[in-house]
Design a protein around this motif. Structure first.
Motif, mmCIF file in Angstrom:
data_model
loop_
_atom_site.group_PDB
_atom_site.id
_atom_site.type_symbol
_atom_site.label_atom_id
_atom_site.label_comp_id
_atom_site.label_asym_id
_atom_site.label_seq_id
_atom_site.Cartn_x
_atom_site.Cartn_y
_atom_site.Cartn_z
ATOM 1 N N ASP A 118 0.832 -1.205 0.000
ATOM 2 C CA ASP A 118 0.000 0.000 0.000
ATOM 3 C C ASP A 118 0.867 1.255 0.000
ATOM 4 O O ASP A 118 0.606 2.217 -0.727
ATOM 5 C CB ASP A 118 -0.938 -0.016 1.208
ATOM 6 N N ARG A 119 1.906 1.252 0.819
ATOM 7 C CA ARG A 119 2.814 2.404 0.868
ATOM 8 C C ARG A 119 3.561 2.568 -0.453
ATOM 9 O O ARG A 119 3.791 3.688 -0.919
ATOM 10 C CB ARG A 119 3.809 2.230 2.019
ATOM 11 N N LEU A 120 3.948 1.446 -1.032
ATOM 12 C CA LEU A 120 4.713 1.473 -2.276
ATOM 13 C C LEU A 120 3.876 2.035 -3.426
ATOM 14 O O LEU A 120 4.316 2.910 -4.172
ATOM 15 C CB LEU A 120 5.180 0.055 -2.615
ATOM 16 N N LEU A 121 2.633 1.552 -3.547
ATOM 17 C CA LEU A 121 1.785 1.921 -4.677
ATOM 18 C C LEU A 121 1.187 3.313 -4.553
ATOM 19 O O LEU A 121 0.767 3.903 -5.550
ATOM 20 C CB LEU A 121 0.666 0.883 -4.850
ATOM 21 N N SER A 122 1.102 3.835 -3.329
ATOM 22 C CA SER A 122 0.523 5.164 -3.133
ATOM 23 C C SER A 122 1.593 6.249 -3.039
ATOM 24 O O SER A 122 1.275 7.425 -2.866
ATOM 25 C CB SER A 122 -0.342 5.191 -1.865
ATOM 26 N N SER A 123 2.861 5.867 -3.153
ATOM 27 C CA SER A 123 3.955 6.823 -2.988
ATOM 28 C C SER A 123 4.110 7.721 -4.213
ATOM 29 O O SER A 123 3.891 7.311 -5.352
ATOM 30 C CB SER A 123 5.257 6.068 -2.729
ATOM 31 N N ASP A 124 4.489 8.984 -3.953
ATOM 32 C CA ASP A 124 4.777 9.932 -5.023
ATOM 33 C C ASP A 124 6.256 9.926 -5.396
ATOM 34 O O ASP A 124 6.648 10.486 -6.419
ATOM 35 C CB ASP A 124 4.385 11.354 -4.590
ATOM 36 N N TRP A 125 7.081 9.343 -4.522
ATOM 37 C CA TRP A 125 8.517 9.352 -4.783
ATOM 38 C C TRP A 125 9.161 8.126 -4.156
ATOM 39 O O TRP A 125 8.899 7.780 -3.015
ATOM 40 C CB TRP A 125 9.159 10.612 -4.201
ATOM 41 N N LEU A 126 9.985 7.427 -4.927
ATOM 42 C CA LEU A 126 10.746 6.276 -4.447
ATOM 43 C C LEU A 126 12.169 6.392 -4.971
ATOM 44 O O LEU A 126 12.383 6.815 -6.113
ATOM 45 C CB LEU A 126 10.126 4.955 -4.925
ATOM 46 N N GLY A 127 13.138 6.026 -4.141
ATOM 47 C CA GLY A 127 14.537 6.158 -4.527
ATOM 48 C C GLY A 127 14.976 5.114 -5.536
ATOM 49 O O GLY A 127 14.385 4.031 -5.646
ATOM 50 N N GLY A 128 16.023 5.427 -6.299
ATOM 51 C CA GLY A 128 16.620 4.482 -7.229
ATOM 52 C C GLY A 128 15.889 4.388 -8.556
ATOM 53 O O GLY A 128 14.776 4.886 -8.729
ATOM 54 N N ARG A 129 16.520 3.735 -9.523
ATOM 55 C CA ARG A 129 15.920 3.604 -10.861
ATOM 56 C C ARG A 129 14.638 2.780 -10.825
ATOM 57 O O ARG A 129 13.652 3.119 -11.475
ATOM 58 C CB ARG A 129 16.932 2.964 -11.812
ATOM 59 N N MET A 130 14.665 1.683 -10.057
ATOM 60 C CA MET A 130 13.462 0.865 -9.955
ATOM 61 C C MET A 130 12.340 1.647 -9.293
ATOM 62 O O MET A 130 11.168 1.541 -9.683
ATOM 63 C CB MET A 130 13.751 -0.419 -9.178
ATOM 64 N N GLY A 131 12.694 2.482 -8.290
ATOM 65 C CA GLY A 131 11.697 3.312 -7.634
ATOM 66 C C GLY A 131 11.048 4.277 -8.596
ATOM 67 O O GLY A 131 9.831 4.492 -8.561
ATOM 68 N N GLU A 132 11.865 4.870 -9.490
ATOM 69 C CA GLU A 132 11.340 5.796 -10.486
ATOM 70 C C GLU A 132 10.380 5.091 -11.441
ATOM 71 O O GLU A 132 9.347 5.645 -11.826
ATOM 72 C CB GLU A 132 12.498 6.422 -11.262
ATOM 73 N N ARG A 133 10.720 3.855 -11.800
ATOM 74 C CA ARG A 133 9.851 3.098 -12.707
ATOM 75 C C ARG A 133 8.520 2.771 -12.056
ATOM 76 O O ARG A 133 7.465 2.836 -12.686
ATOM 77 C CB ARG A 133 10.561 1.820 -13.156
ATOM 78 N N ILE A 134 8.571 2.418 -10.754
ATOM 79 C CA ILE A 134 7.337 2.087 -10.036
ATOM 80 C C ILE A 134 6.440 3.315 -9.915
ATOM 81 O O ILE A 134 5.234 3.249 -10.163
ATOM 82 C CB ILE A 134 7.662 1.520 -8.636
ATOM 83 N N VAL A 135 7.038 4.451 -9.539
ATOM 84 C CA VAL A 135 6.264 5.685 -9.383
ATOM 85 C C VAL A 135 5.623 6.097 -10.704
ATOM 86 O O VAL A 135 4.482 6.586 -10.742
ATOM 87 C CB VAL A 135 7.164 6.818 -8.827
ATOM 88 N N ALA A 136 6.357 5.894 -11.810
ATOM 89 C CA ALA A 136 5.827 6.267 -13.124
ATOM 90 C C ALA A 136 4.562 5.490 -13.472
ATOM 91 O O ALA A 136 3.724 5.959 -14.244
ATOM 92 C CB ALA A 136 6.895 6.036 -14.200
ATOM 93 N N ARG A 137 4.403 4.307 -12.888
ATOM 94 C CA ARG A 137 3.225 3.474 -13.175
ATOM 95 C C ARG A 137 2.185 3.533 -12.057
ATOM 96 O O ARG A 137 1.193 2.822 -12.112
ATOM 97 C CB ARG A 137 3.668 2.025 -13.366
#
Length: 221
Positions: free
Chosen positions: A182-201
């Motif tokens: 829930d925290r991961l999918l509702s986040s506006d910002w996540l660190g690292g390249r993988m984090g950026e990819r997750i936030v973009a989706r």
């Protein structure tokens, strides 16, 4: 220990036995196991007792000795015969009521505006989660300590499987995973390249419109 096992304890319940050929002694609580036993009075069993438990039993022996004149047995949990509700034995229901009274008297934190209805079995679950979260390799020892199924005590220790305990731990693990997702999918910002990819989706999962979508997806996972 289950409350029925604790209430079966008698004076002298603490026993010391050698640990193999180490020269060291381990303290145990000697009591009776009723669940799954064919014996009406339960079968004798031992539970590993750390030092705080040993001290607690010693205190209980001293306290119950004051009331021994009112009883014929050697039980550690002695009823106060002078009370109108006393029946000569301390029951599981009496322990539950005393726990709830204790929580009220000490001002326990409220849950949703009221004192949580404590019961002895909740402490078993709390202890199981505490041990399992610390080190999953302790599960077999914990299953033996809880005595949920028949186990044989040998010089090598207990051997057994505790399905109820595993289910409890799995349920807790699923709950923790759901919170993390829930925290991961509702986040506006996540660190690292993988984090950026997750936030973009993540746009489909954010805001009021995405809240139900997020819940359904987490439930699916």
């Amino acid at each position: 220990m289950r409350v029925s096992e604790i209430l079966s304890m008698q004076a002298g319940a603490v026993e010391h036995h050698p640990l193999g050929e180490t020269g060291a002694d381990q303290a145990y609580i000697a009591a009776r196991l009723f669940k799954g036993s064919d014996e009406p009075m339960g079968r004798p069993e031992r539970w590993v007792a750390p030092e705080p438990v040993v001290r607690a039993v010693e205190c209980l022996e001293a306290l119950s000795a004051i009331l021994k004149e009112d009883t014929d047995g050697a039980d550690l949990f002695v009823p106060i015969q002078k009370l109108p509700s006393s029946t000569g034995t301390v029951s599981t229901g009496a322990i539950t009521r005393r726990l709830q009274t204790f929580a009220r008297d000490v001002g326990a934190s409220l849950h949703e505006g009221r004192i949580w209805p404590l019961s002895p079995h909740q402490f078993r679950k709390t202890f199981a989660l505490f041990v399992a979260r610390g080190d999953r390799s302790n599960l077999l020892a914990l299953a033996a300590h809880f005595k949920h199924i028949s186990v044989v005590m040998t010089s090598r220790g207990y051997v057994g499987t505790d399905f109820e305990l595993h289910e409890l731990i799995d349920e807790e693990a699923r709950a923790e995973t759901a919170v993390a997702l829930d925290r991961l999918l509702s986040s506006d910002w996540l660190g690292g390249r993988m984090g950026e990819r997750i936030v973009a989706r993540n746009h489909a999962f954010r805001g009021r419109a995405g809240e139900q979508v997020r819940r359904d997806y987490i439930r699916f996972v």
